[in-house]
Design a protein around this motif. Structure first.
Motif, PDB file in Angstrom:
ATOM      1  N   ARG A 134       0.899  -1.327   0.117  1.00 42.78           N
ATOM      2  CA  ARG A 134       0.019  -0.086   0.089  1.00 42.78           C
ATOM      3  C   ARG A 134       0.964   1.472   0.017  1.00 42.78           C
ATOM      4  NH1 ARG A 134      -4.945   1.302   4.476  1.00 42.78           N
ATOM      5  NH2 ARG A 134      -5.474   3.233   3.396  1.00 42.78           N
ATOM      6  N   HIS A 135       2.092   1.021   0.784  1.00 40.06           N
ATOM      7  CA  HIS A 135       2.921   2.358   0.761  1.00 40.06           C
ATOM      8  C   HIS A 135       3.559   2.634  -0.632  1.00 40.06           C
ATOM      9  CE1 HIS A 135       6.289   4.642   3.154  1.00 40.06           C
ATOM     10  NE2 HIS A 135       5.580   5.692   2.456  1.00 40.06           N
ATOM     11  N   VAL A 136       4.138   1.587  -1.114  1.00 40.18           N
ATOM     12  CA  VAL A 136       4.571   1.674  -2.691  1.00 40.18           C
ATOM     13  C   VAL A 136       3.526   2.194  -3.376  1.00 40.18           C
ATOM     14  CG1 VAL A 136       5.477   0.473  -4.502  1.00 40.18           C
ATOM     15  CG2 VAL A 136       6.209  -0.264  -2.056  1.00 40.18           C
ATOM     16  N   THR A 137       2.552   1.938  -3.618  1.00 41.93           N
ATOM     17  CA  THR A 137       1.253   2.385  -4.342  1.00 41.93           C
ATOM     18  C   THR A 137       1.013   3.882  -4.152  1.00 41.93           C
ATOM     19  OG1 THR A 137       0.241   0.172  -4.306  1.00 41.93           O
ATOM     20  CG2 THR A 137      -1.046   2.088  -5.108  1.00 41.93           C
ATOM     21  N   ARG A 138       1.100   4.284  -2.848  1.00 44.88           N
ATOM     22  CA  ARG A 138       0.899   5.588  -2.524  1.00 44.88           C
ATOM     23  C   ARG A 138       2.013   6.472  -3.029  1.00 44.88           C
ATOM     24  NH1 ARG A 138       2.208   9.087   1.224  1.00 44.88           N
ATOM     25  NH2 ARG A 138       3.338   7.014   2.761  1.00 44.88           N
ATOM     26  N   LEU A 139       3.251   6.109  -2.777  1.00 44.25           N
ATOM     27  CA  LEU A 139       4.432   6.743  -3.038  1.00 44.25           C
ATOM     28  C   LEU A 139       4.349   7.125  -4.617  1.00 44.25           C
ATOM     29  CD1 LEU A 139       7.150   5.261  -1.037  1.00 44.25           C
ATOM     30  CD2 LEU A 139       6.443   7.522  -0.722  1.00 44.25           C
ATOM     31  N   PHE A 140       4.163   6.133  -5.411  1.00 46.62           N
ATOM     32  CA  PHE A 140       3.970   6.258  -6.915  1.00 46.62           C
ATOM     33  C   PHE A 140       2.899   7.165  -7.334  1.00 46.62           C
ATOM     34  CE2 PHE A 140       7.020   2.881  -7.374  1.00 46.62           C
ATOM     35  CZ  PHE A 140       7.507   2.680  -8.474  1.00 46.62           C
ATOM     36  N   HIS A 141       1.710   7.086  -6.928  1.00 46.67           N
ATOM     37  CA  HIS A 141       0.591   7.811  -6.950  1.00 46.67           C
ATOM     38  C   HIS A 141       0.837   9.358  -6.467  1.00 46.67           C
ATOM     39  CE1 HIS A 141      -3.355   9.137  -7.539  1.00 46.67           C
ATOM     40  NE2 HIS A 141      -3.603   9.689  -6.424  1.00 46.67           N
ATOM     41  N   GLU A 142       1.585   9.625  -5.357  1.00 44.74           N
ATOM     42  CA  GLU A 142       1.893  10.995  -5.124  1.00 44.74           C
ATOM     43  C   GLU A 142       2.924  11.771  -5.607  1.00 44.74           C
ATOM     44  OE1 GLU A 142       2.177  10.674  -0.782  1.00 44.74           O
ATOM     45  OE2 GLU A 142       0.165  10.249  -0.410  1.00 44.74           O
ATOM     46  N   GLU A 143       3.952  10.821  -6.104  1.00 46.05           N
ATOM     47  CA  GLU A 143       5.435  11.291  -6.384  1.00 46.05           C
ATOM     48  C   GLU A 143       5.354  11.060  -8.000  1.00 46.05           C
ATOM     49  OE1 GLU A 143       7.817  12.779  -4.405  1.00 46.05           O
ATOM     50  OE2 GLU A 143       6.707  12.770  -2.873  1.00 46.05           O
ATOM     51  N   VAL A 144       5.048  10.109  -8.608  1.00 51.88           N
ATOM     52  CA  VAL A 144       5.263   9.686 -10.061  1.00 51.88           C
ATOM     53  C   VAL A 144       3.985  10.371 -11.001  1.00 51.88           C
ATOM     54  CG1 VAL A 144       6.160   8.251 -11.636  1.00 51.88           C
ATOM     55  CG2 VAL A 144       6.723   8.093  -9.245  1.00 51.88           C
ATOM     56  N   GLY A 145       3.019  10.307 -10.132  1.00 51.04           N
ATOM     57  CA  GLY A 145       1.595  10.405 -10.771  1.00 51.04           C
ATOM     58  C   GLY A 145       0.955   9.099 -11.623  1.00 51.04           C
ATOM     59  N   THR A 146       1.374   8.131 -11.205  1.00 52.56           N
ATOM     60  CA  THR A 146       0.925   6.742 -11.844  1.00 52.56           C
ATOM     61  C   THR A 146       1.025   5.704 -11.085  1.00 52.56           C
ATOM     62  OG1 THR A 146       0.936   5.436 -13.863  1.00 52.56           O
ATOM     63  CG2 THR A 146       3.036   6.135 -13.091  1.00 52.56           C
ATOM     64  N   THR A 147       0.604   4.499 -11.529  1.00 56.53           N
ATOM     65  CA  THR A 147       0.730   3.278 -10.718  1.00 56.53           C
ATOM     66  C   THR A 147       2.207   2.677 -10.925  1.00 56.53           C
ATOM     67  OG1 THR A 147      -0.094   1.743 -12.349  1.00 56.53           O
ATOM     68  CG2 THR A 147      -1.856   2.771 -11.013  1.00 56.53           C
ATOM     69  N   PRO A 148       2.425   1.740  -9.827  1.00 58.48           N
ATOM     70  CA  PRO A 148       4.013   0.862 -10.120  1.00 58.48           C
ATOM     71  C   PRO A 148       4.013   0.141 -11.586  1.00 58.48           C
ATOM     72  CG  PRO A 148       3.260   0.869  -7.825  1.00 58.48           C
ATOM     73  CD  PRO A 148       1.982   1.598  -8.680  1.00 58.48           C
ATOM     74  N   ALA A 149       2.910  -0.408 -11.911  1.00 60.23           N
ATOM     75  CA  ALA A 149       2.616  -1.279 -13.073  1.00 60.23           C
ATOM     76  C   ALA A 149       2.885  -0.223 -14.269  1.00 60.23           C
ATOM     77  CB  ALA A 149       1.402  -1.938 -13.010  1.00 60.23           C
ATOM     78  N   ARG A 150       2.071   0.501 -14.262  1.00 67.40           N
ATOM     79  CA  ARG A 150       2.252   1.541 -15.599  1.00 67.40           C
ATOM     80  C   ARG A 150       3.804   2.068 -15.568  1.00 67.40           C
ATOM     81  NH1 ARG A 150      -3.360   4.621 -14.331  1.00 67.40           N
ATOM     82  NH2 ARG A 150      -4.916   2.969 -15.186  1.00 67.40           N
ATOM     83  N   TYR A 151       4.276   2.594 -14.440  1.00 63.03           N
ATOM     84  CA  TYR A 151       5.627   2.832 -14.683  1.00 63.03           C
ATOM     85  C   TYR A 151       6.532   1.987 -15.148  1.00 63.03           C
ATOM     86  CZ  TYR A 151      10.179   5.140 -13.428  1.00 63.03           C
ATOM     87  OH  TYR A 151      11.315   5.187 -13.424  1.00 63.03           O
ATOM     88  N   VAL A 152       6.494   0.852 -14.544  1.00 59.74           N
ATOM     89  CA  VAL A 152       7.230  -0.413 -14.962  1.00 59.74           C
ATOM     90  C   VAL A 152       6.934  -0.512 -16.495  1.00 59.74           C
ATOM     91  CG1 VAL A 152       7.908  -2.951 -14.889  1.00 59.74           C
ATOM     92  CG2 VAL A 152       7.462  -1.487 -12.682  1.00 59.74           C
ATOM     93  N   GLU A 153       6.027  -0.790 -16.925  1.00 61.67           N
ATOM     94  CA  GLU A 153       5.748  -1.078 -18.357  1.00 61.67           C
ATOM     95  C   GLU A 153       6.237   0.170 -19.440  1.00 61.67           C
ATOM     96  OE1 GLU A 153       1.932  -2.311 -21.082  1.00 61.67           O
ATOM     97  OE2 GLU A 153       2.002  -0.383 -20.415  1.00 61.67           O
TER      98      GLU A 153
END
Length: 353
Positions: free
Chosen positions: A251-270
């Motif tokens: 949950r914390h990883v998901t929140r960091l990506f959402h707040e700092e990167v503006g997307t989900t971890p899966a989308r960023y990795v892709e």
């Protein structure tokens, strides 16, 4: 512009320079056209300044001029209008804009490099036309000149006799397209090989590194996760694996990506994996199965689906885009469509595994 036959009159390219002009905006196109002369092209390249005097570039290098604007009398085959870092001051210089208008009246093709598009727009030459400029300034161009249809991702665009290109080195892409139009793909390809540049740069301006485009983060744990994905796209980057490596909850990883990167971890990795696959297609002869494995897509079919979903083309079509600048197309735009914004795509976590 019609294809030139061997033995025909040289094509005249006039590059207009002014104080504060960006050096590579000038030298990039000149290098393309003069190199083309070594492979069958016939270009006469000259530099024109307002009064025929040398000008100081933004890099502090003095550029000599071959003639003044007043000496430019015959019709111009190609007019190149470079840009400069101080474009906001340049577009307020009425005398400079008058010079641009007068040169354009004499040209068969007017091409701008980078922020040179602002000079063309301020002179009223892009009204009702599509145009490109450096990605960093595309919003400004659209805001200041609403009559211009700005393509924020195009490497270069042609609309009628007007051509505009993106930042700095995109002037080389535009010039190669003109060489192909004038003398054919083989000459343009020889120039590209000699200069060690792409014949047709893949994608648009959105091609620039996903990691580089990611906003700066003060979160050390997130920065380490982003760097790990960029360093080895083919590794295991599931949400659970990232959380385990970082020592934090899913949950914390998901929140960091959402707040700092503006997307989900899966989308960023892709996105990172897609970029890595593009690089391998550009620079290697590796097979599709090998590229799929190395970049974390697993199979050629998964790789293909990601390309079609994000770029609108197959990996094979993407690789083939290097064979031509597509100069013969009616509108000169990137051969590969840019990725849609990551938040618009329904990518599941399993797609990034």
């Amino acid at each position: 512009m019609n294809r030139k036959r061997p033995g025909a009159d040289p094509i005249t390219v006039t590059v207009f320079v002014f104080p504060g002009v960006r050096l590579l905006d000038v030298t990039g196109p000149i290098e393309v056209f003069t190199t083309a002369n070594e492979f069958g092209g016939r270009y006469r390249v000259r530099i024109a300044s307002e009064d025929g005097s040398a000008v100081m570039s933004s890099a502090g290098t003095r550029l000599g001029a071959d003639l003044s604007v007043a000496d430019v009398r015959e019709p111009l085959d190609v007019l190149v209008v470079p840009g400069g870092p101080e474009w906001e001051s340049l577009i307020k210089d009425d005398a400079l804009l008058d010079v641009v208008r007068s040169l354009n009246e004499k040209s068969r093709c007017t091409a701008s490099v980078c922020t040179g598009a602002f000079l063309l727009a301020a002179a009223g030459l892009l009204n009702g036309r599509r145009a490109a400029t450096h990605w960093r300034h595309s919003r400004q161009l659209a805001h200041r000149y609403p009559a211009v249809r700005v393509d924020p991702d195009a490497i270069f665009v042609r609309d009628g006799k007007m051509m505009t290109s993106a930042g700095v080195s995109a002037g080389i892409d535009l010039s190669l397209a003109l060489v192909e139009e004038h003398y054919g793909a083989e000459v343009a390809r020889s120039v590209a090989k000699d200069m060690v540049v792409f014949m047709q740069r893949p994608g648009g301006q959105s091609q620039f590194s996903v990691r580089a485009r990611t906003s700066h983060t003060t979160q050390d744990v997130l920065r380490r996760l982003l760097d790990a994905v960029a360093e080895d796209p083919g590794a295991n980057h599931t949400l659970a694996a990232m959380a385990s490596r970082a020592g934090i909850s899913v949950r914390h990883v998901t929140r960091l990506f959402h707040e700092e990167v503006g997307t989900t971890p899966a989308r960023y990795v892709e996105q990172v994996r897609l970029e890595a696959a593009q690089a391998l297609l550009e620079t290697s002869d590796d097979s599709m199965p090998l590229i799929a494995r190395r970049t974390g897509f697993g199979s050629p079919e998964s790789l293909r689906r990601a390309f079609v979903r994000n770029l609108g083309v197959t990996p094979a079509a993407f690789r083939a885009s290097f064979r031509t600048t597509h100069a013969g197309e009616r509108d000169l735009v990137p051969a590969v469509l840019p990725p849609r914004p990551v938040h618009d795509r329904p990518v599941t976590e399993s797609a990034a595994n």
